[in-house]
Design an enzyme around this catalytic site. Sequence first.
Site, PDB file in Angstrom:
ATOM      1  N   GLY A   1     -16.998  10.335  -0.276  1.00  0.00           N
ATOM      2  CA  GLY A   1     -16.105   9.541  -0.320  1.00  0.00           C
ATOM      3  C   GLY A   1     -16.417   8.107   0.635  1.00  0.00           C
ATOM      4  O   GLY A   1     -15.541   8.253   0.958  1.00  0.00           O
TER       5      GLY A   1
ATOM      6  N   ASP B   1      -3.661   6.713   3.278  1.00  0.00           N
ATOM      7  CA  ASP B   1      -3.339   8.016   2.777  1.00  0.00           C
ATOM      8  C   ASP B   1      -2.731   9.333   3.069  1.00  0.00           C
ATOM      9  O   ASP B   1      -3.598  10.217   3.572  1.00  0.00           O
ATOM     10  CB  ASP B   1      -3.521   7.586   0.905  1.00  0.00           C
ATOM     11  CG  ASP B   1      -5.131   9.017   0.455  1.00  0.00           C
ATOM     12  OD1 ASP B   1      -5.229   9.830   1.266  1.00  0.00           O
ATOM     13  OD2 ASP B   1      -6.068   7.543   0.319  1.00  0.00           O
TER      14      ASP B   1
ATOM     15  N   HIS C   1      -7.943   6.688  11.477  1.00  0.00           N
ATOM     16  CA  HIS C   1      -8.017   5.118  10.947  1.00  0.00           C
ATOM     17  C   HIS C   1      -6.650   5.193  10.151  1.00  0.00           C
ATOM     18  O   HIS C   1      -6.184   4.213  10.149  1.00  0.00           O
ATOM     19  CB  HIS C   1      -9.142   5.166   9.722  1.00  0.00           C
ATOM     20  CG  HIS C   1      -9.886   5.293  10.083  1.00  0.00           C
ATOM     21  ND1 HIS C   1     -11.309   4.420   9.205  1.00  0.00           N
ATOM     22  CD2 HIS C   1     -11.243   5.208  11.109  1.00  0.00           C
ATOM     23  CE1 HIS C   1     -12.442   4.684   9.745  1.00  0.00           C
ATOM     24  NE2 HIS C   1     -12.149   4.716  11.058  1.00  0.00           N
TER      25      HIS C   1
ATOM     26  N   ARG D   1       1.294  -0.949  -0.195  1.00  0.00           N
ATOM     27  CA  ARG D   1       0.196  -0.078  -0.263  1.00  0.00           C
ATOM     28  C   ARG D   1       1.183   0.715   0.016  1.00  0.00           C
ATOM     29  O   ARG D   1       0.269   2.344  -0.521  1.00  0.00           O
ATOM     30  CB  ARG D   1      -0.698   0.334   1.008  1.00  0.00           C
ATOM     31  CG  ARG D   1      -1.786  -1.188   1.713  1.00  0.00           C
ATOM     32  CD  ARG D   1      -2.987  -0.853   0.726  1.00  0.00           C
ATOM     33  NE  ARG D   1      -2.775  -1.447  -1.023  1.00  0.00           N
ATOM     34  CZ  ARG D   1      -2.108  -2.274  -1.543  1.00  0.00           C
ATOM     35  NH1 ARG D   1      -2.764  -3.793  -0.978  1.00  0.00           N
ATOM     36  NH2 ARG D   1      -2.216  -1.992  -2.676  1.00  0.00           N
TER      37      ARG D   1
END
Length: 231
Positions: free
Chosen positions: A172, A91, A106, A58
């Site tokens: 989103g 991200d 998170h 990732r």
Amino acid sequence: MPRKKIVVLTGAGISAESGISTFRDAGGLWEGYDVYEVASPLGWAKDKEQVLKFYNMRRRQLKDVMPNAAHYALAELEKKYEVIIITQNVDDLHERAGSTNVVHIHGELTKSRSTAPPYNIYEIGYSDINIGDKCEKGGQLRPHIVWFGEPVPLMADAAQITAEADIFIVVGTSLVVYPAAGLLEYASHNVPKYIIDPAKPEVFSVHKNIEFQVEKATVGTPKLVTKLMKD
Ligand code: NAD
């Protein structure tokens, strides 16, 4: 006059058009992995190597993708408003687009955390974490990610920030991953609320003044930002 405060809750959908897939849209598999195998304390206890490998991938992917028009539009809002982004994303695309006030409820891919007290957190950028990478106290390092079943330490802060919003925007997110999904309820009744998602989320809310934009993030977000910059 103090600037109005806009609080934006973002989820995996805002980064989808940058090339980072959401896992809910992929039938519970996240890039081919069962999420509970790679994003839970149980998965970590079972196979640390697999979990580290998954997050190393990732992180490598993140290095190669770019923020999209939705991330940039939210950064633009800071020219007129006080903006706080509460993101479920791990991200760093909001920061790379120029947003200066981002709360990662998170966790963050670009940080590691020790599994030994005092559980120090380290900046690692886009580099790998491997078995044997330890903190000064000898604790194995793990991704600084809130896994399923773990507490969300920044949740109380996020609720407080949401309660102070003059405008609340959601982009989103399916609004099914709790406790983050419950944030909407902390917003004041009278403030305008906008939800941008191409699949209109089912919202169980006491609020009646929610405007839905059933559109992709890169379409709906710049549109809403243009409107808010004119207001
Ligand atoms: P989620 O439950 O928030 O669902 C994703 C949402 O994005 C869905 O409602 C979907 O309709 C919407 N969406 C899809 N394409 C979109 C687009 N182009 N524009 C706007 N919305 C779009 O998220 P999830 O995938 O179930 O992930 C749950 C958790 O896993 C996240 O909260 C996060 O912690 C982690 N995760 C992070 C990333 C990331 O950091 N980019 C990616 C995947 C998962």
